[in-house]
Scaffold this motif. Sequence first.
Motif: not given
Length: 94
Positions: A74-94
């Motif tokens: 995978i790529t770092v960009q992919y990981v960062m995008a998935v993690l950012q989406r998950r944080r938004r879904e949890r309401g713990t990040g932008s």
Amino acid sequence: MIYESTRSITSSSVQEWARRFSAREGGATWELSWRPEPLLTREQARDAMELTELCSTGAEPGARAADLAAELGITVQYVMAVLQRRRRERGTGS
């Protein structure tokens, strides 16, 4: 810091995890909270959790993250995008 047991791999700095899913052929028995497919070996799951931490600091992940991502296909960009989406879904990040 990463914590490992026979059934899970967790982190003190992120809410993501890896857990032993089931016994399967080829040693791929671990799943990640943010990427349930494909199943991983224990070593891959440990590497993925390290990568998760590196991509969750808010700083540039760096060469180690790129190496781990490449090993996982995978790529770092992919990981960062998935993690950012998950944080938004949890309401713990932008």
